[in-house]
Every structure is written in structure tokens, then in C-alpha cells.
Design a protein around this motif. Structure first.
Motif, short mmCIF file in Angstrom:
data_model
loop_
_atom_site.label_atom_id
_atom_site.label_comp_id
_atom_site.label_asym_id
_atom_site.label_seq_id
_atom_site.Cartn_x
_atom_site.Cartn_y
_atom_site.Cartn_z
N CYS A 171 0.84 -1.19 0.00
CA CYS A 171 0.00 0.00 0.00
C CYS A 171 0.88 1.24 0.00
N TRP A 172 0.61 2.16 -0.95
CA TRP A 172 1.38 3.38 -1.06
C TRP A 172 0.46 4.60 -1.10
N VAL A 173 1.06 5.76 -0.95
CA VAL A 173 0.40 7.03 -1.20
C VAL A 173 1.18 7.75 -2.29
N ALA A 174 0.46 8.28 -3.29
CA ALA A 174 1.06 9.03 -4.38
C ALA A 174 0.56 10.46 -4.33
N PHE A 175 1.51 11.42 -4.30
CA PHE A 175 1.10 12.82 -4.24
C PHE A 175 2.27 13.71 -4.66
N TRP A 202 5.17 7.12 -1.39
CA TRP A 202 5.63 6.74 -0.05
C TRP A 202 4.89 5.50 0.42
N PRO A 203 5.52 4.66 1.24
CA PRO A 203 4.78 3.59 1.91
C PRO A 203 3.64 4.21 2.74
N GLY A 229 6.36 11.89 3.63
CA GLY A 229 6.46 10.52 4.11
C GLY A 229 7.92 10.11 4.17
N MET A 230 8.16 8.87 4.45
CA MET A 230 9.53 8.36 4.54
C MET A 230 9.70 7.22 3.57
N SER A 231 10.82 7.19 2.89
CA SER A 231 11.14 6.08 2.00
C SER A 231 11.82 5.01 2.84
N VAL A 232 11.05 4.04 3.24
CA VAL A 232 11.56 2.96 4.09
C VAL A 232 11.28 1.63 3.42
N PRO A 233 12.06 0.60 3.73
CA PRO A 233 11.79 -0.71 3.15
C PRO A 233 10.40 -1.20 3.54
N SER A 234 9.83 -2.03 2.68
CA SER A 234 8.53 -2.63 2.99
C SER A 234 8.62 -3.45 4.26
#
Length: 332
Positions: A160-164, A169-170, A187-192
Motif C-alpha cells: 500500500c502506497w500514497v502518491a502525491f 511513499w509507503p 512521508g519516509m522512504s523505508v523498506p517494505s
């Protein structure tokens, strides 16, 4: 476009994206969705199914029951063969729904599903609902979400992501940072994250969810304690404390007594922060003492993610102690 790409369904939940007029109000789905489909059909060939949620309204009116309905709709779409779903959502509570889906989808939907949530700060259509609004960020945000779904490589797990505003971002890391312009989210770019342990969820518990939030201010400890006591006297299932800095509160006997009573009343208490980024840690003496009174750290979880994590726990048939343990295990 590669014709072998999996078909994508669009689930429309309202919000500014589909609003017109002054003041802004959402168009009914039966009017907006055909216009949207006609607008997108040439450039978005894999977007093959458009459906509305049961309630089209301003997202500030969102209630936990709406999430139960949303989960059911996602299940139905997956059963119809859509493993990728683009969700158009109002920005006010988008971060809450995103975090909620990140917590609940792995346990509720049997097959893997890829979800991207998006919305807009400005309506897609101009005020009369006919022409495209030239100031709108809606199409750019939708294009970012669409590309993420088209290029998501692994369908072995749910994601699940958010696009904006051109970013992805996760979903569990996102929070709104601006009320009226872009960029609206961060958001934060973190591993799944690995999927949580699969446990039976009582989704009907969502309708009676009762989570309180306390925003600490620079006041005397006695007043802080009284304010906390007033909140806890209504017997919420959980309390999120938005403390200072990295999770700091003044240590005082009156506050200690309130937190001890919360433990006796089986109220989960989670310590978060008023600061947007950096999270909570107990490295300062002003925060370290809270752990002695059963207060759980939110770590790097945002307010929305903490709320969603608590909702996930409260929908499980667990004891108070088991929920505390689950929280700590998930956080680590």
C-alpha cells in the motif's frame, strides 16, 4: 502501453478531487465517475473499472465504520480479478485511511493486492463541473499513482502506497503537512515491512472504536495531570499522548498517578510527539520515566499510523497485556 499489464480498478471516495462549486462540494458519483472515465480512457488503458465507495462526502466526516465498508469493497474487487486498485480519497483523512489499509489488508484480504491512494489539493474540474481546472494537481497525482501500480513488480505480497505531488511513499509513513497547497504530504522512504502475524480480526469492533488523543502544552504538571484525568475518565480504549520533542513530559507524582490508573483501567497509553519527523525515543530523562508506568513508545509512527496500529490491536481478541506485547513486538 504493455497490454499484458494487470487491469486496474479505480475506487472513488470523494474529496476535493471530485468537488465543484463555491463552497466546494463533491459531485455525486453517478455524475463524476462517467466524466472521469471518459477523460482517462485514452491515456489510461489499463484503468478498466470505476466504482464509488458507499459514501461520497468530505473526508473530514470519515468514521471507522467507513473503513469496514472499504475493506469489503476491496475484497469484492480482488474477487473480481483486480489485484491493483487506485483509491481516490479526500486529503483531510487520507493518511489515516492509508495507515489503516497498511495494517489491515494483509489480515483481511486473502489474496495479495496492490493499493495506491491519491487525491488532490485542487478540484479536477472547474467550478461548473464541465472543463478541466487548469490549476488542478489532480491529473498529475493520478498519473503518479497509475504509474506506480503499472510498474509494481511483486504481486507476492500486499502493498500500500500514497502518491502525491510526484512522490510515492509507503502508506504507513505519510502525514499531511499543508492545508491548501502542494506539497501537501510528506512521508519516509523505508523498506517494505513484513506482513504482521495473521490473526482473526473482529471488524465489527470498528464501529465502537474509542481512541483519545492528548496534546501536551507548557502548563504546570498539576494541570497536565487533571487534563489527562479528564480524558481518561471517559474510559477510552486507548490514549495517544502527543508530547514534546522526542517524547518528553515533566515527571510529577500527579501525572504518575494518572498513568498508573490508566494501567489499572486497562487503557493502552501510547507516547507520540508533536514534532513531524524523528519519532519518539526514551534517551532523555524527561521521557525515559514514562516506560516505568506502562506507556508504549510510538517510535517513528505518525499519529495516523499509531491510530491505525491501535485499531488493528483493538479488533483482535487479545488481553490488555497481549496487546501491549503485540505493540512492542511490531515496533521492534
Amino acid at each position: 502501453m504493455n497490454t499484458l499489464l494487470s487491469p486496474i480498478a479505480l475506487l472513488y471516495m470523494g474529496g476535493t478531487f471530485g468537488c465543484i462549486g463555491q463552497p466546494l462540494a463533491p459531485l455525486p458519483a453517478e455524475i463524476f465517475l462517467p466524466r472521469l472515465q471518459q477523460l482517462l480512457q485514452e491515456d489510461y488503458p489499463v484503468l478498466q473499472y470505476f466504482v464509488a465507495s458507499q459514501q461520497i462526502r468530505d473526508s473530514s466526516q470519515l468514521q471507522p465504520q467507513d473503513w469496514q465498508d472499504l475493506l469489503q469493497q476491496i475484497q469484492q474487487l480482488v474477487q473480481q480479478g483486480f489485484g491493483k486498485i487506485l483509491i481516490v480519497h479526500g486529503t483531510d483523512t487520507l493518511a489515516y485511511t492509508a495507515a489503516f489499509l497498511a495494517e489491515f489488508i494483509p489480515a483481511v484480504v486473502a489474496q495479495p493486492v496492490q493499493l495506491v491512494l491519491t487525491g488532490s489539493q485542487f478540484p479536477l474540474l472547474e467550478s461548473h463541473g464541465e472543463a478541466i481546472n487548469p490549476r488542478s494537481d489532480a491529473l498529475n497525482n493520478l498519473a503518479t499513482a497509475y504509474q506506480q501500480l503499472c510498474h509494481s513488480s511483486s504481486l507476492a505480497d500486499s502493498n500500500c502506497w500514497v502518491a502525491f505531488d510526484g512522490h510515492i511513499w509507503p502508506a504507513h509513513t505519510v502525514q499531511k503537512i499543508h492545508t491548501s497547497s502542494t506539497p501537501a504530504f510528506a512521508g519516509m522512504s523505508v523498506p517494505s515491512r513484513p506482513a504482521p502475524e495473521q490473526r482473526p480480526l473482529a471488524l465489527e469492533a470498528l464501529s465502537s472504536l474509542n481512541i483519545a488523543v492528548y496534546y501536551a502544552l507548557p502548563l504546570s504538571p498539576e494541570i497536565l495531570a487533571r487534563q489527562l484525568q479528564d480524558l481518561l475518565s471517559s474510559k477510552p480504549q486507548a490514549l495517544i499522548i502527543l508530547a514534546f520533542g522526542a517524547g518528553n513530559l515533566p515527571q510529577h507524582a500527579a501525572i504518575e498517578a494518572v498513568l498508573q490508573q490508566a494501567q489499572l483501567d486497562r487503557i493502552l497509553v501510547v507516547l507520540s510527539t508533536q514534532v513531524a519527523f524523528g519519532g519518539v525515543n526514551f534517551s532523555y530523562a524527561a521521557g525515559h520515566w514514562l516506560a516505568q508506568f506502562g506507556v508504549l513508545s510510538a517510535g517513528n509512527l505518525s499519529l495516523a499510523a499509531s491510530y491505525a496500529r491501535l485499531a488493528w490491536l483493538l479488533c483482535q481478541p487479545l488481553s490488555f497485556e497481549q496487546r501491549q506485547q503485540q505493540w512492542q513486538q511490531r515496533l521492534s
